[in-house]
Design an enzyme around this catalytic site. Structure first.
Site, mmCIF file in Angstrom:
data_model
loop_
_atom_site.group_PDB
_atom_site.id
_atom_site.type_symbol
_atom_site.label_atom_id
_atom_site.label_comp_id
_atom_site.label_asym_id
_atom_site.label_seq_id
_atom_site.Cartn_x
_atom_site.Cartn_y
_atom_site.Cartn_z
ATOM 1 N N ARG A 158 0.769 -1.509 -0.136
ATOM 2 C CA ARG A 158 0.495 0.133 -0.501
ATOM 3 C C ARG A 158 0.923 1.638 0.657
ATOM 4 O O ARG A 158 0.494 2.564 -0.616
ATOM 5 C CB ARG A 158 -1.103 0.117 1.235
ATOM 6 C CG ARG A 158 -2.002 -0.723 1.203
ATOM 7 C CD ARG A 158 -3.205 -0.142 2.236
ATOM 8 N NE ARG A 158 -4.485 -0.819 2.478
ATOM 9 C CZ ARG A 158 -5.482 -0.910 2.932
ATOM 10 N NH1 ARG A 158 -4.874 -0.827 4.235
ATOM 11 N NH2 ARG A 158 -6.693 -1.393 2.900
ATOM 12 N N LYS A 173 9.613 2.326 7.484
ATOM 13 C CA LYS A 173 9.980 1.770 8.436
ATOM 14 C C LYS A 173 9.254 0.268 9.013
ATOM 15 O O LYS A 173 8.297 0.357 9.357
ATOM 16 C CB LYS A 173 9.847 2.429 9.781
ATOM 17 C CG LYS A 173 9.870 2.399 11.746
ATOM 18 C CD LYS A 173 9.411 2.719 12.390
ATOM 19 C CE LYS A 173 9.429 1.967 13.630
ATOM 20 N NZ LYS A 173 8.608 0.860 13.099
ATOM 21 N N PRO A 174 9.933 -0.851 8.257
ATOM 22 C CA PRO A 174 8.468 -1.542 9.007
ATOM 23 C C PRO A 174 8.230 -2.055 10.672
ATOM 24 O O PRO A 174 9.712 -1.671 11.714
ATOM 25 C CB PRO A 174 9.947 -3.053 8.753
ATOM 26 C CG PRO A 174 10.962 -2.248 9.072
ATOM 27 C CD PRO A 174 11.220 -0.602 8.489
ATOM 28 N N SER A 175 7.387 -2.591 10.984
ATOM 29 C CA SER A 175 7.524 -3.136 12.410
ATOM 30 C C SER A 175 8.724 -3.688 13.024
ATOM 31 O O SER A 175 9.234 -4.818 12.232
ATOM 32 C CB SER A 175 6.054 -3.910 12.258
ATOM 33 O OG SER A 175 6.429 -4.568 14.088
ATOM 34 N N SER A 228 -1.594 1.663 15.692
ATOM 35 C CA SER A 228 -2.665 1.817 17.169
ATOM 36 C C SER A 228 -2.776 3.036 17.232
ATOM 37 O O SER A 228 -2.615 4.520 17.100
ATOM 38 C CB SER A 228 -1.713 1.215 17.833
ATOM 39 O OG SER A 228 -0.713 1.974 18.402
ATOM 40 N N GLU A 249 -4.021 5.489 9.696
ATOM 41 C CA GLU A 249 -5.645 4.312 9.861
ATOM 42 C C GLU A 249 -5.148 3.916 11.038
ATOM 43 O O GLU A 249 -3.620 2.681 11.053
ATOM 44 C CB GLU A 249 -4.693 3.158 8.305
ATOM 45 C CG GLU A 249 -6.309 2.248 8.427
ATOM 46 C CD GLU A 249 -5.745 1.023 7.952
ATOM 47 O OE1 GLU A 249 -6.720 0.025 8.420
ATOM 48 O OE2 GLU A 249 -4.608 0.459 7.068
ATOM 49 N N CYS A 283 -7.386 -4.588 12.313
ATOM 50 C CA CYS A 283 -8.229 -3.215 12.748
ATOM 51 C C CYS A 283 -9.682 -3.635 11.548
ATOM 52 O O CYS A 283 -10.322 -2.715 13.035
ATOM 53 C CB CYS A 283 -7.935 -2.094 12.538
ATOM 54 S SG CYS A 283 -7.121 -1.701 10.414
ATOM 55 N N GLU A 442 -12.019 -5.439 2.960
ATOM 56 C CA GLU A 442 -11.884 -4.513 1.339
ATOM 57 C C GLU A 442 -11.551 -4.609 -0.197
ATOM 58 O O GLU A 442 -10.246 -5.467 0.098
ATOM 59 C CB GLU A 442 -10.769 -2.582 1.731
ATOM 60 C CG GLU A 442 -9.844 -3.230 2.343
ATOM 61 C CD GLU A 442 -9.463 -3.200 3.988
ATOM 62 O OE1 GLU A 442 -8.111 -3.449 4.145
ATOM 63 O OE2 GLU A 442 -10.831 -3.558 4.807
ATOM 64 N N HIS A 448 -10.233 2.893 1.740
ATOM 65 C CA HIS A 448 -10.083 2.108 2.957
ATOM 66 C C HIS A 448 -9.838 3.299 4.098
ATOM 67 O O HIS A 448 -8.294 4.172 3.971
ATOM 68 C CB HIS A 448 -9.191 0.991 2.842
ATOM 69 C CG HIS A 448 -8.738 1.244 4.822
ATOM 70 N ND1 HIS A 448 -9.929 -0.147 4.795
ATOM 71 C CD2 HIS A 448 -8.091 0.727 5.704
ATOM 72 C CE1 HIS A 448 -9.708 -0.665 5.956
ATOM 73 N NE2 HIS A 448 -7.931 -0.021 6.528
#
Length: 483
Positions: A158, A173-175, A228, A249, A283, A442, A448
């Site tokens: 995305r 920045k990945p998790s 979050s 989001e 989410c 979606e 979205h």
């Protein structure tokens, strides 16, 4: 065990820091890789590279950028099995959802590549003679893409596909919990000679340091973040220093309304999918059910039967497992604590209500709670786990009012065969998405987006793509020698 590096200005590089983050397999609790705990100095290097690359990238013909974006999707497809394995290992998805997420990412790159020729401006009539007004759509500039742990492949798509096709450069920045799939994607970027250095950069680390440094940087022009509400709040605060645009989001607390006129089999199948997708960690998951009192007993019985048939397991070892682990010990404890508190306040456990009985891993059994009151914490705060609380209603007015009574506004759903009820629900529910008689998920060509604390801006389709663009109005005077 692999120790990853950062990716800045077209090259793999070490962090300026010396600390590392352990990446765990949530099904086995084993360390599977290590990523650098990046620093603000690393962010500075990455943003500078992106800012320099922006100058040439935005002038690249749209069609050329589109071809590159499509090629990225093709390369993911060529390495599809690797991405599925990595995703299951680092995040705990069942095989069906993991393969579906990778396929959706492939589709997203291909879909977004088609917008290359569709980024259009306008010509407006002027109030003055010998003048035209042109509306141009231009790339916003350097984008900071902050990817969450729950859909690390699709949400990477995305952010990356949309940024690149619109002419933006990117610092990703990945998790810190699920970076391995992003690292695999970076290998694809590194092999592609037609992507100029600095267009794509990757910095790993904590959200509190890397996310804040990106959001507050003067050369970052948009922060696209999925995560979050507390994390989104911090991003907004940091971005406010420079009036930087944010695309957020955030969380959700999706209601599922089941009327007396619902096809209960459709409702049960859809709610099960909508609640348990990604082990309840999305989410858009159905987070609370409001069912008409006349059909409540039958709905609960059918849901219990569905939940009884589900199996827990390590998805990398068992492709037939329906439900995998939660992402971390912390998430497991949060879910466990919310169920315990609900039971202490009067809720009843129809099924589940405890940890999985596997030797290792952060498993929680799919759980149905009844005798739940609307004002309980478990009906008001995001669970993010395989737990569905159910309460009843007498009138549709009551169901809609309670459905809207939340700080969130991302997804919602309703089940009814009565079109009049369906239209009332669609018109009166205050959510960015409403799904009627189907599961919560979606489409790439849709939109979205959330309301209230669920976020700002959105993703997917034309409207999501346009969030990465800015508008320039040009007033063009010309000479008219006609006499």
């Amino acid at each position: 065990m692999q120790k990853h590096q950062l990716y800045i200005n077209g090259e793999y590089t070490n962090s300026t820091g010396t600390d590392w983050i352990d990446i765990l397999n949530p099904a086995t609790e084993e360390v599977i890789s290590k990523t650098p705990k990046g620093t603000t100095e690393d962010v500075e290097r990455a943003v500078q590279a992106a800012a320099e690359a922006q100058k040439g990238w935005e002038l690249t013909p749209n069609i050329e950028r589109g071809k590159i974006v499509r090629k990225l999707g093709d390369e993911i497809e060529a390495n599809r099995a690797t991405f599925i394995d990595l995703l299951q290992e680092e995040q705990g998805k069942d095989y069906e959802l993991a393969s579906g997420e990778v396929d959706l990412a492939i589709d997203y790159f291909r879909y977004m590549s088609e917008w290359a020729r569709r980024i259009e401006g306008e010509v407006l009539p002027s109030d003055r003679p010998n003048e035209n007004i042109f509306i141009y759509k231009k790339p916003i500039g350097v984008v900071a893409g902050i990817v969450p742990w729950n859909f690390p492949v699709f949400i990477l798509a995305r952010k990356v596909a949309t940024a690149l096709v619109t002419g933006c450069t990117l610092v990703l920045k990945p998790s810190q919990q699920t970076p391995n799939t992003a690292m695999e994607f970076t290998k694809i970027i590194h092999k592609m000679d037609d992507i100029p250095k600095g267009v794509y950069n990757l910095v790993t680390g904590t959200g509190s340091e890397i996310g804040n440094a990106l959001a507050s940087h003067t050369d970052v022009h948009m922060v696209s973040m999925t995560g979050s509400v507390p994390a989104g709040t911090k991003v907004m605060e940091a971005a406010a220093q420079n009036i930087t645009k944010v695309n957020l989001e955030l969380g959700g607390k999706a209601p599922a309304i089941v009327t007396a006129n619902a096809d209960l089999d459709v409702a049960v199948d859809s709610i099960t999918t909508s609640r348990l997708a990604n082990n309840g960690q999305a989410c858009t998951n159905a987070e609370r059910v409001y069912v008409h009192e006349s059909v409540a007993e039958e709905l609960i019985s059918k849901l219990r039967h569905q939940f009884e048939s589900l199996t827990l397991g390590n998805p990398l070892k068992n492709k037939e497992a329906d439900v995998g682990p939660l992402v971390s010990q912390e998430r497991l404890e949060v879910v466990e604590g919310m169920v315990k508190e609900a039971v202490e306040n009067g809720a009843s456990v129809e099924i589940g209500g405890e940890r999985g009985d596997l030797e290792k891993g952060y498993f929680y059994k799919p759980t149905i709670l009844t005798n739940v009151e609307h004002d309980m914490k478990i009906m008001q705060e995001e669970i993010f786990g395989p737990v569905i609380p159910i309460t009843t209603f007498k009138t549709l007015d009551e169901a809609i009012e309670k459905g809207n009574d939340t700080d969130f506004g991302l997804s919602s759903s309703a089940y009814t065969e009565d079109m009049n009820e369906a239209m009332r629900i669609v018109n009166e529910l205050k959510f960015g998405e409403t799904f009627i008689n189907r599961e919560n998920f979606e489409a790439v060509q849709g939109y979205h987006a959330g309301m209230r604390k669920s976020g700002l801006g959105g993703a997917d389709g034309r409207h999501g793509m346009e969030d990465f663009l800015v508008t320039q109005a040009v007033y063009m005077q010309y000479k008219n020698d006609k006499k």
